[in-house]
Design a protein around this motif. Structure first.
Motif, PDB file in Angstrom:
ATOM      1  N   LEU A 188       9.504  28.964  23.412  1.00 43.53           N
ATOM      2  CA  LEU A 188      10.109  30.296  23.321  1.00 43.53           C
ATOM      3  C   LEU A 188       9.163  31.295  22.661  1.00 43.53           C
ATOM      4  O   LEU A 188       9.031  32.434  23.108  1.00 43.53           O
ATOM      5  N   ARG A 189       8.489  30.865  21.606  1.00 41.09           N
ATOM      6  CA  ARG A 189       7.598  31.773  20.874  1.00 41.09           C
ATOM      7  C   ARG A 189       6.346  32.116  21.675  1.00 41.09           C
ATOM      8  O   ARG A 189       5.704  33.138  21.435  1.00 41.09           O
ATOM      9  N   SER A 190       5.987  31.257  22.617  1.00 42.24           N
ATOM     10  CA  SER A 190       4.756  31.487  23.382  1.00 42.24           C
ATOM     11  C   SER A 190       4.979  32.429  24.568  1.00 42.24           C
ATOM     12  O   SER A 190       4.029  32.779  25.266  1.00 42.24           O
ATOM     13  N   ALA A 191       6.218  32.845  24.792  1.00 45.14           N
ATOM     14  CA  ALA A 191       6.514  33.705  25.942  1.00 45.14           C
ATOM     15  C   ALA A 191       5.842  35.066  25.794  1.00 45.14           C
ATOM     16  O   ALA A 191       5.756  35.619  24.701  1.00 45.14           O
ATOM     17  N   SER A 192       5.356  35.580  26.902  1.00 40.85           N
ATOM     18  CA  SER A 192       4.756  36.918  26.901  1.00 40.85           C
ATOM     19  C   SER A 192       5.631  37.867  27.702  1.00 40.85           C
ATOM     20  O   SER A 192       6.300  37.461  28.658  1.00 40.85           O
ATOM     21  N   ALA A 223      22.343  42.883  22.923  1.00 39.83           N
ATOM     22  CA  ALA A 223      21.955  44.114  22.240  1.00 39.83           C
ATOM     23  C   ALA A 223      21.749  43.885  20.743  1.00 39.83           C
ATOM     24  O   ALA A 223      21.016  44.622  20.088  1.00 39.83           O
ATOM     25  N   GLU A 224      22.401  42.838  20.210  1.00 41.75           N
ATOM     26  CA  GLU A 224      22.341  42.600  18.776  1.00 41.75           C
ATOM     27  C   GLU A 224      21.194  41.681  18.367  1.00 41.75           C
ATOM     28  O   GLU A 224      20.877  41.556  17.200  1.00 41.75           O
ATOM     29  N   VAL A 225      20.573  40.999  19.334  1.00 40.79           N
ATOM     30  CA  VAL A 225      19.487  40.075  18.993  1.00 40.79           C
ATOM     31  C   VAL A 225      18.278  40.863  18.490  1.00 40.79           C
ATOM     32  O   VAL A 225      17.783  41.756  19.168  1.00 40.79           O
ATOM     33  N   VAL A 226      17.817  40.541  17.298  1.00 34.85           N
ATOM     34  CA  VAL A 226      16.653  41.198  16.735  1.00 34.85           C
ATOM     35  C   VAL A 226      15.484  40.229  16.683  1.00 34.85           C
ATOM     36  O   VAL A 226      14.402  40.495  17.167  1.00 34.85           O
ATOM     37  N   GLU A 227      15.725  39.062  16.129  1.00 31.23           N
ATOM     38  CA  GLU A 227      14.667  38.058  16.005  1.00 31.23           C
ATOM     39  C   GLU A 227      15.299  36.682  16.130  1.00 31.23           C
ATOM     40  O   GLU A 227      16.152  36.314  15.324  1.00 31.23           O
ATOM     41  N   LEU A 228      14.900  35.940  17.146  1.00 33.14           N
ATOM     42  CA  LEU A 228      15.521  34.649  17.387  1.00 33.14           C
ATOM     43  C   LEU A 228      15.157  33.627  16.315  1.00 33.14           C
ATOM     44  O   LEU A 228      15.975  32.818  15.916  1.00 33.14           O
ATOM     45  N   PHE A 229      13.932  33.677  15.850  1.00 31.73           N
ATOM     46  CA  PHE A 229      13.458  32.679  14.895  1.00 31.73           C
ATOM     47  C   PHE A 229      12.755  33.346  13.729  1.00 31.73           C
ATOM     48  O   PHE A 229      11.534  33.495  13.730  1.00 31.73           O
ATOM     49  N   ALA A 287      19.016  28.209  24.917  1.00 28.86           N
ATOM     50  CA  ALA A 287      17.804  27.673  25.528  1.00 28.86           C
ATOM     51  C   ALA A 287      17.926  26.160  25.521  1.00 28.86           C
ATOM     52  O   ALA A 287      18.650  25.583  24.699  1.00 28.86           O
ATOM     53  N   SER A 288      17.215  25.497  26.434  1.00 28.72           N
ATOM     54  CA  SER A 288      17.299  24.038  26.482  1.00 28.72           C
ATOM     55  C   SER A 288      15.953  23.435  26.845  1.00 28.72           C
ATOM     56  O   SER A 288      15.080  24.098  27.404  1.00 28.72           O
ATOM     57  N   ILE A 289      15.824  22.153  26.515  1.00 28.91           N
ATOM     58  CA  ILE A 289      14.655  21.371  26.904  1.00 28.91           C
ATOM     59  C   ILE A 289      15.154  20.021  27.384  1.00 28.91           C
ATOM     60  O   ILE A 289      16.047  19.421  26.780  1.00 28.91           O
ATOM     61  N   THR A 290      14.598  19.564  28.506  1.00 34.01           N
ATOM     62  CA  THR A 290      14.876  18.227  29.017  1.00 34.01           C
ATOM     63  C   THR A 290      13.556  17.469  29.042  1.00 34.01           C
ATOM     64  O   THR A 290      12.586  17.914  29.658  1.00 34.01           O
ATOM     65  N   LYS A 291      13.521  16.344  28.344  1.00 33.72           N
ATOM     66  CA  LYS A 291      12.298  15.546  28.257  1.00 33.72           C
ATOM     67  C   LYS A 291      12.671  14.083  28.415  1.00 33.72           C
ATOM     68  O   LYS A 291      13.317  13.504  27.541  1.00 33.72           O
ATOM     69  N   ALA A 336      14.689  25.745  29.930  1.00 35.74           N
ATOM     70  CA  ALA A 336      15.592  26.723  30.548  1.00 35.74           C
ATOM     71  C   ALA A 336      16.063  27.692  29.477  1.00 35.74           C
ATOM     72  O   ALA A 336      16.175  27.336  28.295  1.00 35.74           O
ATOM     73  N   ILE A 337      16.322  28.918  29.902  1.00 39.52           N
ATOM     74  CA  ILE A 337      16.921  29.909  29.005  1.00 39.52           C
ATOM     75  C   ILE A 337      18.012  30.619  29.790  1.00 39.52           C
ATOM     76  O   ILE A 337      17.834  30.943  30.967  1.00 39.52           O
ATOM     77  N   SER A 338      19.153  30.799  29.167  1.00 40.80           N
ATOM     78  CA  SER A 338      20.286  31.379  29.880  1.00 40.80           C
ATOM     79  C   SER A 338      20.198  32.899  29.876  1.00 40.80           C
ATOM     80  O   SER A 338      19.417  33.498  29.135  1.00 40.80           O
ATOM     81  N   SER A 339      21.013  33.514  30.718  1.00 44.24           N
ATOM     82  CA  SER A 339      21.028  34.970  30.776  1.00 44.24           C
ATOM     83  C   SER A 339      21.402  35.534  29.418  1.00 44.24           C
ATOM     84  O   SER A 339      22.163  34.922  28.655  1.00 44.24           O
TER      85      SER A 339
END
Length: 282
Positions: free
Chosen positions: A229-233, A264-270, A169-173, A161-164
């Motif tokens: 997250l990195r694989s998102a297109s 607006a401030e997010v440039v690079e998450l990782f 972001a989250s993962i449930t396993k 999941a990823i929030s607005s």
């Protein structure tokens, strides 16, 4: 504000929730005052919510019991859950705790077998694709997968999941649930608790953070989540930022603009070469 008979059924006299004899709300509890000024009893908001649900059930019952609905295709779902005060969140659309991301999906259609349960992870776009296929619109262009086909195959895959505004972001396993803060980067990330880990089998409300106690499990889930997250297109669905003041005020009233500035401030998450202590640890 459910009908008065449901207020009485689920709570009693609503005025008693504001009685001066009760202690005032403290700390995170005060978030309830935004909707209920002067409230003293925190059991009242969930009771009112349940009353609203019952009121809606009544109206849906009238619709679904009509003869011309007998052969209808019906999907019941939601865009998010409600925390109802858990984690200090009152009626705000934020946080990727189970309260917010566990939503219902019930499908009914001609020929459906009653009582079937699917373990397949579901995305909102899959619901649209499934409804189109059930209606015979197989060739209509729409993303997503037919859940009925997937259900036959079965799956216990990880749920993401990823929030607005990409706040979290989250993962449930299996029994494990990891929530990661996406708005803190670099050295700043190292100075905050950028992830939380919960064992939902023992702690279904996600109240006890086990991040420090189970670092190996946290790293495993962190790797899988960042890979997702990195694989998102870019599908071209994202519009520009809303800057019109009147529209922003309307969105804010609905709880949808809390992270607009942060977005607006997010440039690079990782950052690929981040050497902060958090990234090194994970």
């Amino acid at each position: 504000t459910p009908p008065e008979d449901l207020v009485r059924a689920y709570y009693g006299d609503a005025k008693e929730a504001y009685a001066d004899s009760l202690p005032e709300l403290q700390g995170d509890q005060r978030g309830a005052l935004d909707l209920y000024p002067g409230l003293r009893d925190l059991t009242m908001p969930p009771a009112m919510y349940r009353g609203e649900i019952t009121s809606l059930d009544r109206e849906l019952g009238k619709l679904l019991s009509r003869a011309d609905m007998a052969e209808a295709i019906v999907a019941f779902t939601a865009d998010h859950g409600e925390s109802l005060g858990n984690h200090g969140i009152f009626y705000k659309h934020r946080g990727l705790y189970p309260d917010a991301i566990h939503v219902p999906l019930i499908l009914s259609y001609p020929g459906a077998l009653a009582g079937q349960y699917s373990t397949v992870p579901v995305r909102q776009i899959d619901v649209g694709r499934t409804l189109l296929d059930l209606a015979g619109a197989f060739h209509s262009e729409f993303p997503g997968n037919n859940l009925l086909v997937q259900a036959k195959e079965g799956s216990e895959a990880s749920r993401f999941a990823i929030s607005s505004h990409a706040a979290e972001a989250s993962i449930t396993k299996g029994r494990w649930h990891l929530i990661m803060d996406l708005h803190t980067g670099g050295e700043q990330r190292a100075s905050v608790h950028a992830a939380k880990l919960f064992n939902l089998a023992d702690d279904p409300g996600a109240e006890r953070d086990l991040f420090e106690m189970r670092p190996a499990r946290a790293r495993e889930l962190h790797r899988e989540l960042t890979s997702w997250l990195r694989s998102a297109s870019d599908r071209g669905w994202r519009g520009g930022l809303v800057t019109d003041a009147a529209t922003l005020r309307q969105l804010e009233a609905l709880g949808y603009t809390a992270a607009v500035q942060a977005e607006a401030e997010v440039v690079e998450l990782f950052p690929a070469n981040c050497n902060c202590s958090y990234c090194s640890r994970m």
